[in-house]
Design an enzyme around this catalytic site. Sequence first.
Site, PDB file in Angstrom:
ATOM      1  N   ASN A 173       0.922  -1.150  -0.035  1.00  0.00           N
ATOM      2  CA  ASN A 173      -0.025   0.014   0.018  1.00  0.00           C
ATOM      3  C   ASN A 173       0.724   1.186   0.109  1.00  0.00           C
ATOM      4  O   ASN A 173       1.969   1.245   0.445  1.00  0.00           O
ATOM      5  CB  ASN A 173      -0.938  -0.138   1.186  1.00  0.00           C
ATOM      6  CG  ASN A 173      -2.012  -0.872   0.987  1.00  0.00           C
ATOM      7  OD1 ASN A 173      -2.583  -1.173   0.009  1.00  0.00           O
ATOM      8  ND2 ASN A 173      -2.484  -1.371   2.097  1.00  0.00           N
ATOM      9  N   CYS A 179      -5.767  -7.389  -3.216  1.00  0.00           N
ATOM     10  CA  CYS A 179      -6.222  -6.935  -1.828  1.00  0.00           C
ATOM     11  C   CYS A 179      -7.298  -7.999  -1.568  1.00  0.00           C
ATOM     12  O   CYS A 179      -8.090  -8.298  -2.359  1.00  0.00           O
ATOM     13  CB  CYS A 179      -6.737  -5.598  -2.025  1.00  0.00           C
ATOM     14  SG  CYS A 179      -7.494  -4.981  -0.400  1.00  0.00           S
ATOM     15  N   HIS A 180      -7.627  -8.178  -0.253  1.00  0.00           N
ATOM     16  CA  HIS A 180      -8.841  -9.218   0.137  1.00  0.00           C
ATOM     17  C   HIS A 180      -9.781  -8.443   0.485  1.00  0.00           C
ATOM     18  O   HIS A 180     -10.794  -9.028   1.124  1.00  0.00           O
ATOM     19  CB  HIS A 180      -8.121 -10.363   0.963  1.00  0.00           C
ATOM     20  CG  HIS A 180      -7.368  -9.756   2.108  1.00  0.00           C
ATOM     21  ND1 HIS A 180      -6.369 -10.230   2.842  1.00  0.00           N
ATOM     22  CD2 HIS A 180      -7.125  -8.328   2.625  1.00  0.00           C
ATOM     23  CE1 HIS A 180      -5.730  -9.537   3.859  1.00  0.00           C
ATOM     24  NE2 HIS A 180      -6.504  -8.360   3.592  1.00  0.00           N
ATOM     25  N   HIS A 225      -9.787  -0.203  -1.795  1.00  0.00           N
ATOM     26  CA  HIS A 225     -10.071  -0.038  -0.415  1.00  0.00           C
ATOM     27  C   HIS A 225     -11.372   1.280  -0.507  1.00  0.00           C
ATOM     28  O   HIS A 225     -11.982   1.644   0.322  1.00  0.00           O
ATOM     29  CB  HIS A 225      -9.053   0.619   0.372  1.00  0.00           C
ATOM     30  CG  HIS A 225      -7.991  -0.099   0.758  1.00  0.00           C
ATOM     31  ND1 HIS A 225      -6.704   0.299   1.266  1.00  0.00           N
ATOM     32  CD2 HIS A 225      -7.937  -1.707   0.582  1.00  0.00           C
ATOM     33  CE1 HIS A 225      -5.957  -0.722   1.535  1.00  0.00           C
ATOM     34  NE2 HIS A 225      -6.682  -1.878   1.120  1.00  0.00           N
TER      35      HIS A 225
HETATM   36 MG   LIG Z   1      -5.655  -3.646   0.946  1.00  0.00          MG
END
Ligand SMILES: [Mg+2]
Lengths: 465, 465, 465, 465
Positions: D157, D179-180, D216
């Site tokens: 990130n 990204c999870h 995000h």
């Molecule tokens: Mg992430």
Amino acid sequence: MRYTDGKVHDITIAYIGGGSRGWAWNLMTDLAKEESISGTVKLYDIDYDAARDNEIIGNSLSMRQDVKGKWLYKACETLEESLKGADFVIISILPGTFDEMESDVHAPEKYGIYQSVGDTVGPGGIVRALRTIPMFVDIANAIKEHCPNAWVINYTNPMTLCVRTLYEVFPQIKAFGCCHEVFGTQKLLSRALQDVEGINDVPREEIKINVLGINHFTWIDNARYKDIDLMHVYKQFVNKYYETGFISDANDNWMNNSFVSAERVKFDLFLRYGIIAAAGDRHLAEFVPGYWYLKDPETVREWMFGLTTVNWRKEDLKRRLERSKRLKIGEEKFELKETGEEGVRQIKALLGLGDLVTNVNIPNYGQIEGIPYGAVVETNALFSGNKLKPILSGKLPDNVNSLVLRQVYNQETTLKAALKKDYNLAFSAFVNDPLVAISLKDAKKLFNEMLENTKKYLDGWELKV
Amino acid sequence: MRYTDGKVHDITIAYIGGGSRGWAWNLMTDLAKEESISGTVKLYDIDYDAARDNEIIGNSLSMRQDVKGKWLYKACETLEESLKGADFVIISILPGTFDEMESDVHAPEKYGIYQSVGDTVGPGGIVRALRTIPMFVDIANAIKEHCPNAWVINYTNPMTLCVRTLYEVFPQIKAFGCCHEVFGTQKLLSRALQDVEGINDVPREEIKINVLGINHFTWIDNARYKDIDLMHVYKQFVNKYYETGFISDANDNWMNNSFVSAERVKFDLFLRYGIIAAAGDRHLAEFVPGYWYLKDPETVREWMFGLTTVNWRKEDLKRRLERSKRLKIGEEKFELKETGEEGVRQIKALLGLGDLVTNVNIPNYGQIEGIPYGAVVETNALFSGNKLKPILSGKLPDNVNSLVLRQVYNQETTLKAALKKDYNLAFSAFVNDPLVAISLKDAKKLFNEMLENTKKYLDGWELKV
Amino acid sequence: MRYTDGKVHDITIAYIGGGSRGWAWNLMTDLAKEESISGTVKLYDIDYDAARDNEIIGNSLSMRQDVKGKWLYKACETLEESLKGADFVIISILPGTFDEMESDVHAPEKYGIYQSVGDTVGPGGIVRALRTIPMFVDIANAIKEHCPNAWVINYTNPMTLCVRTLYEVFPQIKAFGCCHEVFGTQKLLSRALQDVEGINDVPREEIKINVLGINHFTWIDNARYKDIDLMHVYKQFVNKYYETGFISDANDNWMNNSFVSAERVKFDLFLRYGIIAAAGDRHLAEFVPGYWYLKDPETVREWMFGLTTVNWRKEDLKRRLERSKRLKIGEEKFELKETGEEGVRQIKALLGLGDLVTNVNIPNYGQIEGIPYGAVVETNALFSGNKLKPILSGKLPDNVNSLVLRQVYNQETTLKAALKKDYNLAFSAFVNDPLVAISLKDAKKLFNEMLENTKKYLDGWELKV
Amino acid sequence: MRYTDGKVHDITIAYIGGGSRGWAWNLMTDLAKEESISGTVKLYDIDYDAARDNEIIGNSLSMRQDVKGKWLYKACETLEESLKGADFVIISILPGTFDEMESDVHAPEKYGIYQSVGDTVGPGGIVRALRTIPMFVDIANAIKEHCPNAWVINYTNPMTLCVRTLYEVFPQIKAFGCCHEVFGTQKLLSRALQDVEGINDVPREEIKINVLGINHFTWIDNARYKDIDLMHVYKQFVNKYYETGFISDANDNWMNNSFVSAERVKFDLFLRYGIIAAAGDRHLAEFVPGYWYLKDPETVREWMFGLTTVNWRKEDLKRRLERSKRLKIGEEKFELKETGEEGVRQIKALLGLGDLVTNVNIPNYGQIEGIPYGAVVETNALFSGNKLKPILSGKLPDNVNSLVLRQVYNQETTLKAALKKDYNLAFSAFVNDPLVAISLKDAKKLFNEMLENTKKYLDGWELKV
Ligand SMILES: [Mg+2]
Ligand SMILES: [Mg+2]
Ligand SMILES: [Mg+2]
Ligand SMILES: [Mg+2]
């Protein structure tokens, strides 16, 4: 440059080309008649003597009392020398000689392919482009190095690919291409106004038009004179003259002048598409399938336009060169005729001496919808204080856009082929040209022959012969 | 619909068309072999008896013990009746009869225009479209009214314009068009893998491809089997077989079957453009200038493909109708052959029974760059849980895109012409078709004749005869 | 309309609004001074007596000998009556009364939200838009019915949403919005030229600019006077006056006139973004986060601009109404001052009496890159012979575009909310406004209160109170 | 690489980073469980000892009998060494140390700015980006030189700017970011399905979603499980738990774990915008104005999520390093837990071992409408045989797109600022961040302080202190 009392002094113009005299003399004429600007014109031609001749002719013109625009003309021995310090660059070259052009225009006739001009599209236009693009690569690089902030005006054909090449090599270039074909159509609209409405002698500048398309295949979808919708006027005009053709000048008609036409191609396109094709018939006919208007000399005669031979061009050049001699030694006086060109008005507008709206050829930044970004298109643009801003011109009807896009993509392919020296790419453009309506086998033979004839300008190519 | 244990029950499928039997039987076959879905198939055809025959054949199939997929078949007397409550609609009609198709395909031969299929583009494809579009307007309106949320699968040609019409009339429709031509090219790549690399029997599903273009003129610019780049494999394959052609099956070659070819057109396009044309040669040849591959029967023979006559189609239909009779009365047993179609797999994926990626025809929402938004294009798409999402497929090389766009714009023009019943628009598409490489005068005569032959489907048109 | 000798007669202008007098008198002034056009002005206002007053004032003006432009003024009782036969429509209404505006501007102060104008964006602008959009829906529908070919000029705020609504309801409308804020910035550039270069009194028309953005948040990224790059001049000017502010007129400075400013907001934006914000500081401050320039009255004072109170507007209106009475009965003579407006010049250009390039508000057809198509933007455009064509104006720097887009999307959301009468949508725009820098809870309370205060104009809404 | 029997051998993976252990161990776990691929993992970290530790831990894992995936781990001393010959590159670095992160996250608190994560957007995210971008410039250049054909997976990130930088420096790179957070939202939908419909334990892979947005701050506008429309299910779920919050695990709720939340932010966004925000509440809250959910610790508590302190991260790292020691010397056994990561599945799909559709971060080529081309966005994509093709995912509603675009433009500005080391540009991004809701003066002080704290990573900048 210096500004005083609404005049601009010490302007430097580089003039590239001019060996064939015509365009150079037009510029001299327009500069001579304009008093608000002055400076130096640096002349460069691969034939230095030609530049020298123009230097002498130009300077003696400047010395005449009746000439308001005083310029110093100076022949340069190298391209670099002419470009250094230039505020404006004018490009008007003959790519190769008329011998190469003879092959461009006439070699295809063996295969039944006739071309009325042969310098824009068609087999001749494509091969001319392959020869011209490397020259414009050199010019663009030289401008980038020696006068990156100059305004660059191109008059050379194939217009679209010349301008496109300048931007490909030097994307920040401030270049545009000029052509008077649209002006001719404005004049035709003025004639229609006279014929249909009895309103005489309206100057073309008062015919307000929306222009869109590509050079020599430009279209007008909206035309107006004051409160009169000229699209309606033109419709009546076309209906009246479709069969007979419209001959504007008794002494100068299509039968004895291969440069004029009776506008029948233009009328036929209008009847089919509903908008006005804005170029001479000789140009228009080359942008559509060969079997429409250029099938054979007889078909051409039916459509009442002429096939301009390269032989005629050679003779014409001879005449100009003789005239050049006479002008140089003062045997003939330079006449300040109306040129009909707009170059000097554009220069003035870019210098901040009054705004101008006119049609130019520049990359598509969105001024035309439906044509890829970056392709060079022709629309109106606003010239104003060191800025050239295209005017949003809408989109062509789908059936016309299809014809235009075929050429746009062919031009992009031709550009890439010329830059990569890629025979296969070039051939794929060649067989997609609407005039090349022959078998793949014949097309290959013809293409090879034409490349062979121009090979001295195809440095680095692997020709397949 | 009901979901239990990974199965879906009470699905309603409306099947429009099917009178010519072939596609309807394929669907029956695939449904019969699939145990995870069941429900009702409502059959509608303008020939009600044909629908009744299919009802009988379908239901007796469902009663067989070896059949896993149990469906109730039901003939309907009206389109509305068949659509009401449908979860899926399958459209597979013959627009008009083979008599109109005979004119589509063969009338142009008088002018030297040969067509290998005549149902997609070319003079035949355009006139077929003018006849078909009003039918699809009706179908779209009926779907909008009776089953707006149904998924609609089209198999009818001209594919692009059928799907395009559905979206034009009812933009919220959930429709897509399916064609197996790309599958055939995957199989050819599998054969190339065998020939060049010695890897045998790779199923087409394992040949991973990127697909882009329009139906029957689709292209593959990236193909891979595991770690093997099939573009390289194909290049070697083409070089090996370019002159001789590649004949995949001794008993079924291009000389005695007008449906197959020796792939020479495909190979020639690959050598020129560097990417793989992904349809049968008979289709491909119709999308490019007629003087390339379809100049005359001799040229066609040189390129080793066949011209499918409508007479053959008429005979073939007769055979199918006879078989239908036998199937109906139980004289012949319905065989559950491999159909090669994907309709049932697509239906399952849309029901949420496993994702599927395959090629479909839907409007361009950006999945192809360089083709106008809204034009119907063919690319891969993801079928997943009541969603169909196209996969971004990049752009075609300029020289190929030019060929594709010519057709795309022609199709848009044809659509508008059909909707407005505008003769001039339609003619402008006709003369821009690459197969119509004849004079404007002849083109007009031919077009008028062809319209005349199909006029009973051109309600409201002012024909110029 | 009739054209003779370069003049146009019998023009019909519908003037919608005008009850608050100011703009109507400006139009009368400009028409009175222009001799090339004449005809009838039809006055419509929801307050018929106001229209009658203007009729009397206008006609007595027309009768004066020193007035060159002779027009007949005629009050109309209905909107329809005024629109019938109109060649031009001018819209200049006050949406609601100053009572509603009082809530728009001052209700948010309880929550610490201060607005310097409150009619464009901010909580006041959004609520005003919700009230105004239905009025413009009615006007657009009436124009569509009664004078679909008329040119429509809007002066009403919120400008962007008024014009946007006209196009949403009647996409073929020939409408544009005009505002003089950019002219003010041209004048500031002229002052900078004087201050930095000692060149005095350059008229704003000679300051050539490229304009792009949205109304009241418009930007100039290129400005030139002859050969002088005004971006450099402005930079020096800003550096000189950033701290002190630039006060152009001793008698009329920001401290005692809530309409003027010392340009410090404009200077601050220039220092941060490098391009020139082209509107008054009072407008600019409302387009950016409230905590920048409008945190509280003290912050406003530091940045040297004024908060225009609605009380002041009410007093000002009173003064105008009194003056109206005096003008009507001839107690006061109508003075023909310079208005600084361009409406009449635009009308002339659209009539074909000379081209004009100026900035207008119309939907984005590509004139600005990086802002969605269809959003109403402000750029230069060419007015020429019944055509209005935007000029391609490039794109804003990313950091400025971000600020602009926030408003563009908010405006689109507000439009949809108003058309659907959707509380949630409207609230989502409200909380995304940069001035509404308060908690979600407080925002809801404030929004509800403000809607309540304007509810008589929110027919059909379900208010959450 | 070698392919045999559906397995791939001799794969080379370069793993950049891993000093903080977490992600590296996840990869080891997933590789250990997968038998179809094998090869070498080359470990590079600026802390060579950390890489060595991982080498030892990885190799002893490979030697275990219960481990199916056998890999050789090898620590490298230079980035170049690790990249040479790599087929895949995984980037998972900590840019700077937790000391810099302490400033990123906590320095703004003095000005009332609270951040729940501080590594993506907000003042912390921006400053972290300025520090990280030069590192990714170096990595991109090294990949371009040493393994230009490798697939590059980023976990670092700020995700968007890391991936964006890779493409800026090396446009042909085959990179994507993973990204999870979206997976977590799928799991929440599975919980909603249980809560509302009583359907238990649906694995997240069976929750079919359409994903669009940026990392995000990703959104789901369509979710389905078999025939169930999960948008409706979620609506009921939100209505039920809006006030109380939804706490999925009694032992691990938001009050004692700063990493979890009660989903109230997500629910609030759903009620306002009608689509599902698909990231943890701690991330979501940072993308919208600070005065919404992050005004102060009390507001955060009301919205029921946690502020993750850097102190906690430091303690956590300490625990991991101690565990590392134990693992290295065999005091603790490596447990093969479910990681929930997809990296290994993606690698398999890219190797041609089965297709995969999942969400990734790559430049926008058209997969999202309404967001500029080239900006890094998060949508589903198809992984298939050495190709990664995004799936067309539509467009966000205007009110959501406005929030997203504010960040997109801020990220582009931050990128340019970092590349040009341009303080002004960077500050213009800083003050446009929704969390920086403070005066311009305070913003400048804070920005200067934060840059000062990270200045050792800002080589070449002129800081204004
Ligand atoms: Mg992430
Ligand atoms: Mg020309
Ligand atoms: Mg097919
Ligand atoms: Mg205004």
